[in-house]
Design an enzyme around this catalytic site. Structure first.
Site, mmCIF file in Angstrom:
data_model
loop_
_atom_site.group_PDB
_atom_site.id
_atom_site.type_symbol
_atom_site.label_atom_id
_atom_site.label_comp_id
_atom_site.label_asym_id
_atom_site.label_seq_id
_atom_site.Cartn_x
_atom_site.Cartn_y
_atom_site.Cartn_z
ATOM 1 N N THR A 11 1.096 -1.397 -0.033
ATOM 2 C CA THR A 11 0.290 -0.127 -0.165
ATOM 3 C C THR A 11 1.150 1.323 0.006
ATOM 4 O O THR A 11 0.705 2.289 -0.382
ATOM 5 C CB THR A 11 -1.004 -0.140 1.578
ATOM 6 N N SER A 124 17.124 3.806 4.520
ATOM 7 C CA SER A 124 17.480 4.974 3.865
ATOM 8 C C SER A 124 18.572 6.097 4.417
ATOM 9 O O SER A 124 19.376 5.546 5.277
ATOM 10 C CB SER A 124 16.930 5.705 5.262
ATOM 11 N N GLU A 126 18.609 8.182 5.584
ATOM 12 C CA GLU A 126 18.668 8.703 7.683
ATOM 13 C C GLU A 126 19.729 8.145 8.720
ATOM 14 O O GLU A 126 20.020 8.225 9.243
ATOM 15 C CB GLU A 126 16.951 9.043 7.881
ATOM 16 N N TYR A 148 13.623 6.898 14.213
ATOM 17 C CA TYR A 148 13.830 5.888 12.602
ATOM 18 C C TYR A 148 15.199 5.435 12.110
ATOM 19 O O TYR A 148 15.100 4.531 10.921
ATOM 20 C CB TYR A 148 12.633 6.697 11.846
HETATM 21 P P1 NDP Z 1 5.047 4.646 2.836
HETATM 22 O O1 NDP Z 1 4.990 5.739 4.061
HETATM 23 O O2 NDP Z 1 4.256 5.205 1.490
HETATM 24 O O3 NDP Z 1 4.624 3.256 3.444
HETATM 25 C C1 NDP Z 1 5.229 2.112 4.395
HETATM 26 C C2 NDP Z 1 4.341 0.986 4.270
HETATM 27 O O4 NDP Z 1 4.732 0.405 5.916
HETATM 28 C C3 NDP Z 1 2.529 1.510 4.589
HETATM 29 O O5 NDP Z 1 3.060 0.512 3.132
HETATM 30 C C4 NDP Z 1 2.012 0.713 5.656
HETATM 31 O O6 NDP Z 1 1.279 0.291 5.204
HETATM 32 C C5 NDP Z 1 4.060 -0.384 6.086
HETATM 33 N N1 NDP Z 1 3.450 -1.050 7.234
HETATM 34 C C6 NDP Z 1 3.728 -0.197 8.387
HETATM 35 N N2 NDP Z 1 3.876 -0.458 9.410
HETATM 36 C C7 NDP Z 1 3.949 -2.135 9.146
HETATM 37 C C8 NDP Z 1 3.655 -3.320 9.757
HETATM 38 N N3 NDP Z 1 4.357 -3.413 10.967
HETATM 39 N N4 NDP Z 1 3.666 -4.190 9.018
HETATM 40 C C9 NDP Z 1 3.543 -4.733 7.955
HETATM 41 N N5 NDP Z 1 3.441 -2.993 7.146
HETATM 42 C C10 NDP Z 1 3.843 -2.196 7.824
HETATM 43 O O7 NDP Z 1 6.110 4.483 2.490
HETATM 44 P P2 NDP Z 1 7.313 5.007 1.451
HETATM 45 O O8 NDP Z 1 6.623 4.418 0.227
HETATM 46 O O9 NDP Z 1 8.046 6.218 0.996
HETATM 47 O O10 NDP Z 1 8.581 4.180 1.946
HETATM 48 C C11 NDP Z 1 9.111 2.995 1.767
HETATM 49 C C12 NDP Z 1 10.215 2.202 2.220
HETATM 50 O O11 NDP Z 1 11.244 2.920 1.504
HETATM 51 C C13 NDP Z 1 9.931 2.381 3.792
HETATM 52 O O12 NDP Z 1 10.693 1.179 4.392
HETATM 53 C C14 NDP Z 1 11.135 4.125 4.166
HETATM 54 O O13 NDP Z 1 11.541 4.001 5.481
HETATM 55 C C15 NDP Z 1 11.651 3.372 3.030
HETATM 56 N N6 NDP Z 1 12.299 5.017 2.634
HETATM 57 C C16 NDP Z 1 11.341 5.980 1.765
HETATM 58 C C17 NDP Z 1 12.574 6.985 1.692
HETATM 59 C C18 NDP Z 1 11.964 7.878 1.091
HETATM 60 O O14 NDP Z 1 11.857 8.743 0.618
HETATM 61 N N7 NDP Z 1 10.129 7.759 0.498
HETATM 62 C C19 NDP Z 1 13.563 7.164 1.891
HETATM 63 C C20 NDP Z 1 14.378 6.545 2.269
HETATM 64 C C21 NDP Z 1 13.555 5.060 2.565
HETATM 65 P P3 NDP Z 1 -0.589 0.643 5.636
HETATM 66 O O15 NDP Z 1 -1.515 1.265 5.124
HETATM 67 O O16 NDP Z 1 -1.401 0.008 6.393
HETATM 68 O O17 NDP Z 1 -0.481 1.546 6.563
#
Ligand code: NDP
Length: 353
Positions: A11, A124, A126, A148
């Site tokens: 998602t 990341s 970060e 984080y």
């Molecule tokens: P989003 O914030 O759009 O999505 C986070 C996702 O993690 C959602 O699908 C959420 O599901 C899911 N999630 C949260 N908690 C859990 C859990 N306990 N078990 C299973 N699923 C869970 O993330 P992004 O697309 O922006 O980023 C993707 C990844 O890349 C992440 O790991 C992020 O930390 C990392 N990242 C992102 C960057 C960016 O700039 N976008 C930069 C560097 C790293 P739900 O829909 O149910 O909430």
């Protein structure tokens, strides 16, 4: 036979773009969602019928074991996380559980039930947090300075540990910020593009921010945090392509993915508001309650190793990125659209197997 890919956290912004990419490449795609998350899944409603959906949670090892054992995927992408750095101060233990330990549960499941799977971990930028450098490479030491980033640093070190100890094909991408029209509203870039759309289209009931307050206040102002913060910003579609490329290599390795440029939040606002003929300074205020307790230092991502070995380079520049986000939200956030939102919500409901 089609390759099978499992996307944990489909998602998400990245998970949904990755699903699009893998489908276009002929993969069978399985995506996990959480039982507890909202039924509104805007990012994946277009994937209905094209992917399989399973329920799994990074906190629940049994759910990961079950899905990995069932599908024995060729590729596993751990995209899921408590992914909002600003929220990690108020949820440090939860962030460590999900963002830190989550990948260990995935790697244990792979080790025990599907050791041939290739795994991608969403590391990341970060992890470099407070480092005194202008540019980060794969060799830059970690200096994370928020819950984080520290959780991501631990997760990345476990990635290396499982690669070296058990010979698992697992890569971590040091991804710099990447945004898109599918970015969550808790992130500054999307707040700006949605804010511009709500102000320009005079939206009567703007969405709420993370404090539970309308994104645009009664005086027509958009509340943001630290406006001088600078980020290396790229387009998410480019970044998911890099994830896939990493898993197609002969051996596993970690790569920095960025644009090697950076811009401030003010720059983002200036371009976004000027696209609709407005001056950002008339509409944006820095709200103390949205400031982080510590900021990360300015840093650019040197993607030269990825360019050399993966043939990867960003294709969308900063101005183009802002433009595509604002143009998308100008169409989505109108009074007419929001009044029919309930129909969209129902359309977006996924029926679980
Ligand atoms: P989003 O914030 O759009 O999505 C986070 C996702 O993690 C959602 O699908 C959420 O599901 C899911 N999630 C949260 N908690 C859990 C859990 N306990 N078990 C299973 N699923 C869970 O993330 P992004 O697309 O922006 O980023 C993707 C990844 O890349 C992440 O790991 C992020 O930390 C990392 N990242 C992102 C960057 C960016 O700039 N976008 C930069 C560097 C790293 P739900 O829909 O149910 O909430």
């Amino acid at each position: 036979m089609a390759k099978k890919a499992l996307i944990i956290g489909v998602t998400s912004q990245d998970g949904s773009f990755l699903a699009d990419l893998l489908i276009s490449k002929g993969y069978e795609v399985i995506g996990t969602i959480r039982r507890t998350s909202s039924f509104y899944r805007e990012n994946i409603s277009h994937l209905y019928g094209k992917i399989k959906i399973e329920v799994a949670d990074l906190i629940d090892p049994e759910s990961l074991n079950r899905v990995i054992k069932k599908y024995q995927p060729d590729e596993v992408y751990n995209i899921a996380a408590q992914a909002v750095p600003a929220d990690s101060w108020s949820t440090p233990i939860y962030t460590a559980e999900v963002t830190g330990l989550g990948i260990v549960r995935v790697l244990e499941a792979v080790k025990n039930f599907s050791p041939h799977s290739r795994v991608y971990q969403a590391t990341s930028r970060e992890v470099f947090g407070n480092i005194k450098a202008e540019v980060a490479t794969e060799e830059t030491p970690f200096d994370a300075n928020n819950p984080y980033g520290i959780s991501k640093a631990y997760a990345h070190m476990m990635v290396r540990c499982y690669r070296e100890s058990y010979n698992i094909f697992v890569c971590g991408g040091f991804l710099f910020n990447h945004e898109s029209e599918r970015r969550g509203l808790q992130y500054v870039s999307r707040k700006i593009s949605v804010g511009v759309a709500c102000i320009k289209n005079k939206v009567k009931r703007p969405p709420l921010n993370e404090l539970g307050e309308p994104l645009i206040d009664d005086n027509g102002k958009l509340h943001l945090g630290y406006l001088d913060a600078k980020r290396d910003w790229g387009y998410a579609k480019d970044y998911v392509f890099a994830m896939w490329l990493m898993l197609q290599q002969p051996s596993p390795k970690d790569y920095v993915i960025g644009t090697n440029t950076q811009h401030s939040v003010k720059d983002f606002c200036q371009i976004a508001f000027s696209l609709v003929g407005l001056n950002w300074e008339d509409h944006v205020i820095s709200d103390k309650s949205l400031l982080r307790p510590t900021e990360i230092r300015e840093l650019r991502g040197d993607y030269s190793l990825a360019q050399k070995e993966l043939g990867w380079a960003p294709t969308v520049g900063f101005e183009e990125l802002v433009k595509l986000m604002v143009n998308s939200d100008l169409k989505k956030f109108t009074n007419e659209k929001l009044s029919t939102q309930i129909d969209d919500l129902l359309d977006a409901t996924f029926s679980l197997q």
